[in-house]
Design a protein around this motif. Sequence first.
Motif, PDB file in Angstrom:
ATOM      1  N   LYS A  75      -2.720 -60.899 -30.685  1.00 52.14           N
ATOM      2  CA  LYS A  75      -1.848 -60.438 -29.588  1.00 52.14           C
ATOM      3  C   LYS A  75      -1.328 -61.616 -28.759  1.00 52.14           C
ATOM      4  O   LYS A  75      -0.123 -61.768 -28.558  1.00 52.14           O
ATOM      5  CB  LYS A  75      -2.631 -59.505 -28.627  1.00 52.14           C
ATOM      6  CG  LYS A  75      -3.107 -58.227 -29.245  1.00 52.14           C
ATOM      7  CD  LYS A  75      -3.840 -57.362 -28.220  1.00 52.14           C
ATOM      8  CE  LYS A  75      -5.242 -57.836 -27.878  1.00 52.14           C
ATOM      9  NZ  LYS A  75      -6.205 -57.723 -28.980  1.00 52.14           N
ATOM     10  N   THR A  76      -2.273 -62.420 -28.274  1.00 50.25           N
ATOM     11  CA  THR A  76      -1.892 -63.507 -27.376  1.00 50.25           C
ATOM     12  C   THR A  76      -1.039 -64.550 -28.097  1.00 50.25           C
ATOM     13  O   THR A  76      -0.042 -65.034 -27.553  1.00 50.25           O
ATOM     14  CB  THR A  76      -3.168 -64.151 -26.787  1.00 50.25           C
ATOM     15  OG1 THR A  76      -3.918 -63.109 -26.157  1.00 50.25           O
ATOM     16  CG2 THR A  76      -2.843 -65.219 -25.778  1.00 50.25           C
ATOM     17  N   ASP A  99      -4.792 -60.261 -19.173  1.00 48.11           N
ATOM     18  CA  ASP A  99      -6.131 -60.314 -19.756  1.00 48.11           C
ATOM     19  C   ASP A  99      -6.999 -61.301 -18.969  1.00 48.11           C
ATOM     20  O   ASP A  99      -6.634 -62.475 -18.846  1.00 48.11           O
ATOM     21  CB  ASP A  99      -6.001 -60.781 -21.218  1.00 48.11           C
ATOM     22  CG  ASP A  99      -7.330 -60.815 -21.941  1.00 48.11           C
ATOM     23  OD1 ASP A  99      -8.371 -60.571 -21.300  1.00 48.11           O
ATOM     24  OD2 ASP A  99      -7.328 -61.087 -23.159  1.00 48.11           O
ATOM     25  N   GLN A 101      -9.467 -62.817 -19.857  1.00 52.29           N
ATOM     26  CA  GLN A 101      -9.824 -63.980 -20.687  1.00 52.29           C
ATOM     27  C   GLN A 101      -8.863 -65.133 -20.423  1.00 52.29           C
ATOM     28  O   GLN A 101      -9.179 -66.288 -20.679  1.00 52.29           O
ATOM     29  CB  GLN A 101      -9.731 -63.642 -22.178  1.00 52.29           C
ATOM     30  CG  GLN A 101     -10.749 -62.656 -22.693  1.00 52.29           C
ATOM     31  CD  GLN A 101     -10.581 -62.466 -24.206  1.00 52.29           C
ATOM     32  OE1 GLN A 101     -11.290 -63.085 -24.988  1.00 52.29           O
ATOM     33  NE2 GLN A 101      -9.656 -61.623 -24.613  1.00 52.29           N
ATOM     34  N   ASN A 103      -6.340 -66.283 -21.935  1.00 50.79           N
ATOM     35  CA  ASN A 103      -6.007 -67.170 -23.055  1.00 50.79           C
ATOM     36  C   ASN A 103      -4.534 -67.576 -23.047  1.00 50.79           C
ATOM     37  O   ASN A 103      -4.202 -68.735 -23.292  1.00 50.79           O
ATOM     38  CB  ASN A 103      -6.318 -66.480 -24.394  1.00 50.79           C
ATOM     39  CG  ASN A 103      -7.807 -66.392 -24.652  1.00 50.79           C
ATOM     40  OD1 ASN A 103      -8.574 -67.162 -24.073  1.00 50.79           O
ATOM     41  ND2 ASN A 103      -8.226 -65.453 -25.479  1.00 50.79           N
ATOM     42  N   ASP A 184       0.755 -59.322 -22.185  1.00 52.39           N
ATOM     43  CA  ASP A 184      -0.384 -59.537 -23.086  1.00 52.39           C
ATOM     44  C   ASP A 184      -1.631 -58.855 -22.533  1.00 52.39           C
ATOM     45  O   ASP A 184      -2.265 -59.368 -21.609  1.00 52.39           O
ATOM     46  CB  ASP A 184      -0.628 -61.054 -23.223  1.00 52.39           C
ATOM     47  CG  ASP A 184      -1.786 -61.363 -24.165  1.00 52.39           C
ATOM     48  OD1 ASP A 184      -2.048 -60.550 -25.079  1.00 52.39           O
ATOM     49  OD2 ASP A 184      -2.433 -62.415 -23.979  1.00 52.39           O
TER      50      ASP A 184
HETATM   51 MG   LIG Z   1      -5.549 -62.022 -26.371  1.00 55.28          MG
END
Ligand SMILES: [Mg+2]
Length: 319
Positions: A75-76, A99, A101, A103, A184
Amino acid sequence: MLGEERVRRGLSLEEVARRAGWANESIPRRLERPGGNPTLKSVQRYAEAVGAELDVGLTETRVLSFFNHAGGVGKTSAARDLGYALRALGFRVLLIDADPQANLTAWLGVREEVPLERTLYPAVIGSPGDPELPEPIEAHGLHLIPSTLELARLEPQLIGVIMGVTRLRSAVRRLSGYDFVLVDPPPSLGQLSALAVIASRHVVVPVPTNVKGFEGVKTVVQMVREYRQAAPDLEISMFALTHFDGRTRHDRESEESMREQLSSIAPVSSPIRYRPAIYKDASLAGLPVPLHDPGGKAEEEISTVTGELLAALGVKVGV
Ligand SMILES: [Mg+2]
Ligand SMILES: Nc1ncnc2c1ncn2[C@@H]1O[C@H](COP(=O)(O)OP(=O)(O)OP(=O)(O)O)[C@@H](O)[C@H]1O
């Protein structure tokens, strides 16, 4: 239009072909013909040869999310690389990292600490009234609403906000000056994913070309149907095949059956191959793959999928 520009600049078709590195003048002649449907890449090459600037702005902002609740499906990477490829074609692109995360933020080379106020958080949890996104960060020509681990705080708080999951949608609709907004989401079916997908009109589903990847699609389709209650115009616009290993029969067969069975829902992209070294290095360097490995096979694939995405969205560049 390009033909007129060429004549205005006193250039022959032969000269344009020579400058663009095409074998003869039949290619620019074909591009000038009205009613054709040339690729953006060839139009760009033509424009460059003529010395003209190509204006590819859209009349309406297209909002896309890259959604698959399965983790690590690409995805990212897709948001980063397709976002960059769209920017390179001249579109104005905003990326939203939804997200915790973070990223996408890190992989675009943003190393500084991101305060929660720079994320989508204030637009969703901030003061009542019209939600507004903060000033974006700039990275490689892209605009970015970054994320931070702290964004995880939003999820439990969101439940208490009336119509909370639609607030990013409202904030995104108030934006102007973008051709594409790419969101995202995290790998979950939680509130942040709902928020991200509901903000969009088009869902791109990255799916690895293997049995496990295929199995996950059913839930994605069901969830998109549910999110439609809050976003009635939501549609799956493309399945983007990722992590493809063409050397294994398993992947080739998976690709074939996905193409067969998913095409009735949405177009299925050409595969993006599994290239661990390139993707790892690009992420570590904080660069989109086309920038990290210009002219390479990975860039070519991304460019092809970008063209397929534009076709799936019905975006055409007239000559
Ligand atoms: Mg991702
Ligand atoms: N085509 C590819 N070839 C090799 N590795 C890849 C490719 N695309 C992505 N990767 C790597 O696979 C991992 C997962 O990719 P990515 O983070 O883009 O997926 P994701 O769906 O966003 O993951 P998450 O669910 O954790 O958010 C990353 O380490 C990334 O660098």
